[in-house]
Design a protein around this motif. Structure first.
Motif, PDB file in Angstrom:
ATOM      1  N   PHE A  29       0.857  -1.176   0.000  1.00 21.20           N
ATOM      2  CA  PHE A  29       0.000   0.000   0.000  1.00 21.20           C
ATOM      3  C   PHE A  29       0.897   1.231   0.000  1.00 21.20           C
ATOM      4  CE2 PHE A  29      -1.889   3.534   2.264  1.00 21.20           C
ATOM      5  CZ  PHE A  29      -3.137   3.660   1.646  1.00 21.20           C
ATOM      6  N   ALA A  30       0.577   2.216  -0.837  1.00 18.27           N
ATOM      7  CA  ALA A  30       1.391   3.430  -0.886  1.00 18.27           C
ATOM      8  C   ALA A  30       0.530   4.624  -1.264  1.00 18.27           C
ATOM      9  CB  ALA A  30       2.531   3.263  -1.894  1.00 18.27           C
ATOM     10  N   ASN A  31       0.638   5.689  -0.453  1.00 19.40           N
ATOM     11  CA  ASN A  31       0.075   6.985  -0.825  1.00 19.40           C
ATOM     12  C   ASN A  31       1.093   8.052  -0.441  1.00 19.40           C
ATOM     13  OD1 ASN A  31      -0.180   7.387   1.945  1.00 19.40           O
ATOM     14  ND2 ASN A  31      -2.393   7.022   1.973  1.00 19.40           N
ATOM     15  N   GLU A  32       0.699   9.310  -0.374  1.00 15.91           N
ATOM     16  CA  GLU A  32       1.661  10.381  -0.133  1.00 15.91           C
ATOM     17  C   GLU A  32       2.271  10.327   1.262  1.00 15.91           C
ATOM     18  OE1 GLU A  32      -0.231  14.062  -0.937  1.00 15.91           O
ATOM     19  OE2 GLU A  32      -0.325  13.765  -3.111  1.00 15.91           O
ATOM     20  N   LYS A  33       1.555   9.766   2.242  1.00 12.09           N
ATOM     21  CA  LYS A  33       2.046   9.780   3.617  1.00 12.09           C
ATOM     22  C   LYS A  33       2.543   8.413   4.090  1.00 12.09           C
ATOM     23  CE  LYS A  33       0.175  12.285   6.780  1.00 12.09           C
ATOM     24  NZ  LYS A  33       1.141  13.412   6.851  1.00 12.09           N
ATOM     25  N   LEU A  34       1.987   7.338   3.547  1.00 12.18           N
ATOM     26  CA  LEU A  34       2.249   6.010   4.114  1.00 12.18           C
ATOM     27  C   LEU A  34       2.614   5.021   3.009  1.00 12.18           C
ATOM     28  CD1 LEU A  34       2.137   4.556   6.882  1.00 12.18           C
ATOM     29  CD2 LEU A  34      -0.208   3.895   6.311  1.00 12.18           C
ATOM     30  N   ASN A  35       3.631   4.213   3.283  1.00 13.26           N
ATOM     31  CA  ASN A  35       4.056   3.157   2.376  1.00 13.26           C
ATOM     32  C   ASN A  35       4.293   1.894   3.203  1.00 13.26           C
ATOM     33  OD1 ASN A  35       5.468   1.440   0.554  1.00 13.26           O
ATOM     34  ND2 ASN A  35       6.205   3.218  -0.589  1.00 13.26           N
ATOM     35  N   ILE A  38       5.074  11.516   8.920  1.00 14.66           N
ATOM     36  CA  ILE A  38       4.176  11.964   9.983  1.00 14.66           C
ATOM     37  C   ILE A  38       3.781  13.420   9.776  1.00 14.66           C
ATOM     38  CG2 ILE A  38       3.954  12.259  12.486  1.00 14.66           C
ATOM     39  CD1 ILE A  38       6.030   9.973  12.756  1.00 14.66           C
ATOM     40  N   ASN A  39       4.750  14.252   9.462  1.00 14.56           N
ATOM     41  CA  ASN A  39       4.492  15.635   9.056  1.00 14.56           C
ATOM     42  C   ASN A  39       5.692  16.090   8.222  1.00 14.56           C
ATOM     43  OD1 ASN A  39       6.525  16.474  10.950  1.00 14.56           O
ATOM     44  ND2 ASN A  39       4.969  16.374  12.575  1.00 14.56           N
ATOM     45  N   LYS A  40       5.771  17.388   7.934  1.00 14.95           N
ATOM     46  CA  LYS A  40       6.843  17.869   7.066  1.00 14.95           C
ATOM     47  C   LYS A  40       8.225  17.712   7.698  1.00 14.95           C
ATOM     48  CE  LYS A  40       4.114  21.263   4.475  1.00 14.95           C
ATOM     49  NZ  LYS A  40       3.993  22.692   4.089  1.00 14.95           N
ATOM     50  N   GLN A  41       8.261  17.674   9.035  1.00 12.75           N
ATOM     51  CA  GLN A  41       9.561  17.584   9.712  1.00 12.75           C
ATOM     52  C   GLN A  41       9.933  16.156  10.136  1.00 12.75           C
ATOM     53  OE1 GLN A  41       7.294  20.169  10.776  1.00 12.75           O
ATOM     54  NE2 GLN A  41       8.393  21.481   9.334  1.00 12.75           N
ATOM     55  N   LEU A  42       8.950  15.310  10.365  1.00 10.80           N
ATOM     56  CA  LEU A  42       9.214  14.015  11.005  1.00 10.80           C
ATOM     57  C   LEU A  42       8.834  12.850  10.089  1.00 10.80           C
ATOM     58  CD1 LEU A  42      10.196  12.762  13.674  1.00 10.80           C
ATOM     59  CD2 LEU A  42       7.809  12.765  14.464  1.00 10.80           C
ATOM     60  N   ASN A  43       9.749  11.884   9.967  1.00 10.24           N
ATOM     61  CA  ASN A  43       9.522  10.689   9.158  1.00 10.24           C
ATOM     62  C   ASN A  43       9.967   9.459   9.933  1.00 10.24           C
ATOM     63  OD1 ASN A  43      11.069   8.644   7.106  1.00 10.24           O
ATOM     64  ND2 ASN A  43       9.175   9.402   6.193  1.00 10.24           N
ATOM     65  N   TRP A  44       9.224   8.371   9.755  1.00 13.95           N
ATOM     66  CA  TRP A  44       9.556   7.106  10.437  1.00 13.95           C
ATOM     67  C   TRP A  44       9.622   5.982   9.423  1.00 13.95           C
ATOM     68  CZ3 TRP A  44       5.748   3.049  11.921  1.00 13.95           C
ATOM     69  CH2 TRP A  44       6.366   1.994  12.615  1.00 13.95           C
ATOM     70  N   LYS A  45      10.697   5.215   9.462  1.00 15.93           N
ATOM     71  CA  LYS A  45      10.852   4.033   8.629  1.00 15.93           C
ATOM     72  C   LYS A  45      11.238   2.855   9.515  1.00 15.93           C
ATOM     73  CE  LYS A  45      12.451   6.496   4.482  1.00 15.93           C
ATOM     74  NZ  LYS A  45      13.581   6.656   3.520  1.00 15.93           N
ATOM     75  N   ALA A  46      10.726   1.681   9.173  1.00 16.31           N
ATOM     76  CA  ALA A  46      11.052   0.486   9.953  1.00 16.31           C
ATOM     77  C   ALA A  46      10.969  -0.742   9.054  1.00 16.31           C
ATOM     78  CB  ALA A  46      10.110   0.335  11.142  1.00 16.31           C
ATOM     79  N   THR A  47      11.769  -1.742   9.378  1.00 13.57           N
ATOM     80  CA  THR A  47      11.706  -3.031   8.702  1.00 13.57           C
ATOM     81  C   THR A  47      11.764  -4.131   9.748  1.00 13.57           C
ATOM     82  OG1 THR A  47      14.104  -3.279   8.418  1.00 13.57           O
ATOM     83  CG2 THR A  47      12.917  -2.098   6.681  1.00 13.57           C
ATOM     84  N   ALA A  48      11.187  -5.260   9.429  1.00 15.45           N
ATOM     85  CA  ALA A  48      11.220  -6.426  10.319  1.00 15.45           C
ATOM     86  C   ALA A  48      11.270  -7.683   9.463  1.00 15.45           C
ATOM     87  CB  ALA A  48      10.001  -6.448  11.240  1.00 15.45           C
ATOM     88  N   SER A  49      12.101  -8.610   9.874  1.00 11.09           N
ATOM     89  CA  SER A  49      12.222  -9.892   9.173  1.00 11.09           C
ATOM     90  C   SER A  49      12.229 -11.007  10.196  1.00 11.09           C
ATOM     91  CB  SER A  49      13.511  -9.917   8.339  1.00 11.09           C
ATOM     92  OG  SER A  49      13.724 -11.201   7.784  1.00 11.09           O
ATOM     93  N   PHE A  60      14.214   7.009  12.717  1.00  9.82           N
ATOM     94  CA  PHE A  60      13.467   8.246  12.945  1.00  9.82           C
ATOM     95  C   PHE A  60      14.279   9.409  12.369  1.00  9.82           C
ATOM     96  CE2 PHE A  60      11.262   5.930  16.413  1.00  9.82           C
ATOM     97  CZ  PHE A  60       9.955   6.248  16.068  1.00  9.82           C
ATOM     98  N   SER A  61      13.645  10.194  11.494  1.00  8.11           N
ATOM     99  CA  SER A  61      14.317  11.347  10.893  1.00  8.11           C
ATOM    100  C   SER A  61      13.550  12.614  11.244  1.00  8.11           C
ATOM    101  CB  SER A  61      14.398  11.193   9.371  1.00  8.11           C
ATOM    102  OG  SER A  61      15.206  10.088   9.015  1.00  8.11           O
ATOM    103  N   TYR A  62      14.295  13.634  11.670  1.00 11.87           N
ATOM    104  CA  TYR A  62      13.681  14.917  12.033  1.00 11.87           C
ATOM    105  C   TYR A  62      14.430  16.038  11.310  1.00 11.87           C
ATOM    106  CZ  TYR A  62      12.255  18.986  14.753  1.00 11.87           C
ATOM    107  OH  TYR A  62      11.779  20.218  15.133  1.00 11.87           O
ATOM    108  N   SER A  63      13.665  16.890  10.636  1.00  9.78           N
ATOM    109  CA  SER A  63      14.246  17.991   9.871  1.00  9.78           C
ATOM    110  C   SER A  63      13.684  19.307  10.390  1.00  9.78           C
ATOM    111  CB  SER A  63      13.933  17.819   8.380  1.00  9.78           C
ATOM    112  OG  SER A  63      14.507  18.845   7.626  1.00  9.78           O
ATOM    113  N   PRO A  64      14.377  19.967  11.327  1.00 10.81           N
ATOM    114  CA  PRO A  64      13.852  21.228  11.877  1.00 10.81           C
ATOM    115  C   PRO A  64      13.788  22.343  10.839  1.00 10.81           C
ATOM    116  CG  PRO A  64      16.106  20.830  12.617  1.00 10.81           C
ATOM    117  CD  PRO A  64      15.672  19.601  11.904  1.00 10.81           C
ATOM    118  N   ILE A  65      14.756  22.347   9.933  1.00 12.72           N
ATOM    119  CA  ILE A  65      14.743  23.268   8.792  1.00 12.72           C
ATOM    120  C   ILE A  65      15.086  22.446   7.548  1.00 12.72           C
ATOM    121  CG2 ILE A  65      15.309  25.365  10.085  1.00 12.72           C
ATOM    122  CD1 ILE A  65      18.213  24.966   9.345  1.00 12.72           C
ATOM    123  N   THR A  66      14.716  22.949   6.388  1.00 11.78           N
ATOM    124  CA  THR A  66      14.804  22.160   5.156  1.00 11.78           C
ATOM    125  C   THR A  66      16.180  21.548   4.897  1.00 11.78           C
ATOM    126  OG1 THR A  66      13.033  23.463   4.152  1.00 11.78           O
ATOM    127  CG2 THR A  66      14.441  22.208   2.666  1.00 11.78           C
TER     128      THR A  66
END
Length: 334
Positions: free
Chosen positions: A128-134, A181-192, A229-235
């Motif tokens: 499943f993939a859209n602009e916010k979630l994959n 999650i928003n413009k500043q915060l992104n979360w990626k995870a994998t599990a095997s 976890f990635s956080y981008s306070p400024i671009t």
């Protein structure tokens, strides 16, 4: 050249002297076809391998191997588009691969010459993939004939020694997710999560043979987890916390805890700043701090053993990983 305690060898004596020539010819045919909500694919590969190796080695004198292989590797799959955002898929593949030079030279002398490994791979999954979630979920079964698996020992040059096993498999589930999650915060995870087993395995230690109805394949952890976890306070600036967990790995194929690598959990911190200056297209400066919690762990290793009567003796060797360390980097694009 001088030594206080000279060996019985001679100057300029060859430790090994061998030559190898490998001719590898391959071609393939691939077809993709879309029919309404279906995407169908099929491909087939043909390989011809002519491998000639001869010479002297420290362990094997006057060797002369000339294996020839012809491989036909087909694959077929289908994807069904549920809607604009999601799909399900399934595939089947049959693959063959030849042993390499070290498998002939470094093998246990009481075992026959290595043969090609054959694998049947069955996979199915959902995405499943859209602009916010994959999100992706994949299940697989890899069923081997004559798989070349590590014995747990290494050669004098540090290369893992392998042997054929008649019947083995790797079955598991893989999961990955990416969430903006928003413009500043992104979360990626994998599990095997997997089972990696040999059926009806006979371990050879000197002149002793030990039989296992079912045992774990060496250096094949059953669980691997990662998190980012990635956080981008400024671009132009991004901070990332990368975490990884790897479950216990066995050094040999006996599933013995005393000959294994303990599970470990390690965390790295990454900072990246990208900008343009001085006419350059892009300048990226990075600072990566690895193992920020100073975890003491080993990521790889090997074991060496022998029999004294009915008692099994062994030594374990580990490759310890660095404590907290850092790396500075600068990437310039013109």
């Amino acid at each position: 050249m001088w030594a206080q305690y000279a060996s019985t060898g001679f100057l300029d004596e060859n430790y090994y002297f061998g030559k190898s020539q490998k001719n590898d010819f391959s071609n393939f045919l691939k077809i993709d076809y879309k029919l309404d909500q279906w995407i169908l694919m099929a491909d087939v590969q043909y390989r011809n391998v002519d491998y000639h190796m001869y010479g002297d080695d420290d362990k094997v004198k006057n060797y002369n191997y000339h294996p020839k292989f012809n491989f036909l590797n087909p694959k077929a799959g289908a994807t069904y588009l549920l809607n604009d955002y999601s799909n399900v898929y399934a595939s089947y593949a049959f693959a063959q691969k030849e042993p390499v030079r070290k498998d002939f030279i470094e093998k246990n002398s009481s075992l026959p010459d290595p043969t090609p490994e054959k694998m049947q791979d069955i996979e199915f999954g959902y995405r499943f993939a859209n602009e916010k979630l994959n999100i992706g979920l994949n299940g697989y079964g890899m069923f081997y004939k004559n798989q070349l698996i590590p014995t747990g020992e290494i050669s004098d040059t540090g290369s893992p020694i392998r042997q054929n096993v008649n019947n083995s498999y790797r079955i598991g589930i893989e999961f990955d997710v990416s969430w903006n999650i928003n413009k500043q915060l992104n979360w990626k995870a994998t599990a095997s999560f997997s089972q990696n087993k040999i059926k009806n395995f006979e371990e050879v230690i000197g002149d002793t043979r030990i039989f296992y109805t079912k045992t774990d394949i060496a250096l094949s952890p059953g669980t691997i987890l990662s998190n980012n976890f990635s956080y981008s306070p400024i671009t132009p600036l991004t901070f990332s916390l990368l975490s990884k967990f790897v479950a216990r790995q066995y050094l040999d194929n006996s599933s013995a805890k005393e000959r294994s690598i303990s599970s470990y959990f390690v965390n790295n911190l990454l900072a990246n700043y990208s900008f343009t200056a001085l006419g350059f297209k892009n300048i990226s400066a990075t600072l990566q701090v690895n193992n920020i919690f100073n975890e003491k762990y080993e990521a790889n290793g090997y074991t060496f053993g022998w029999m004294e009567g009915d008692s099994r003796k062994y030594y374990n060797f580990y490759f310890p990983q660095a404590p907290t360390n850092f790396l500075l980097g600068l990437n310039i694009k013109f």
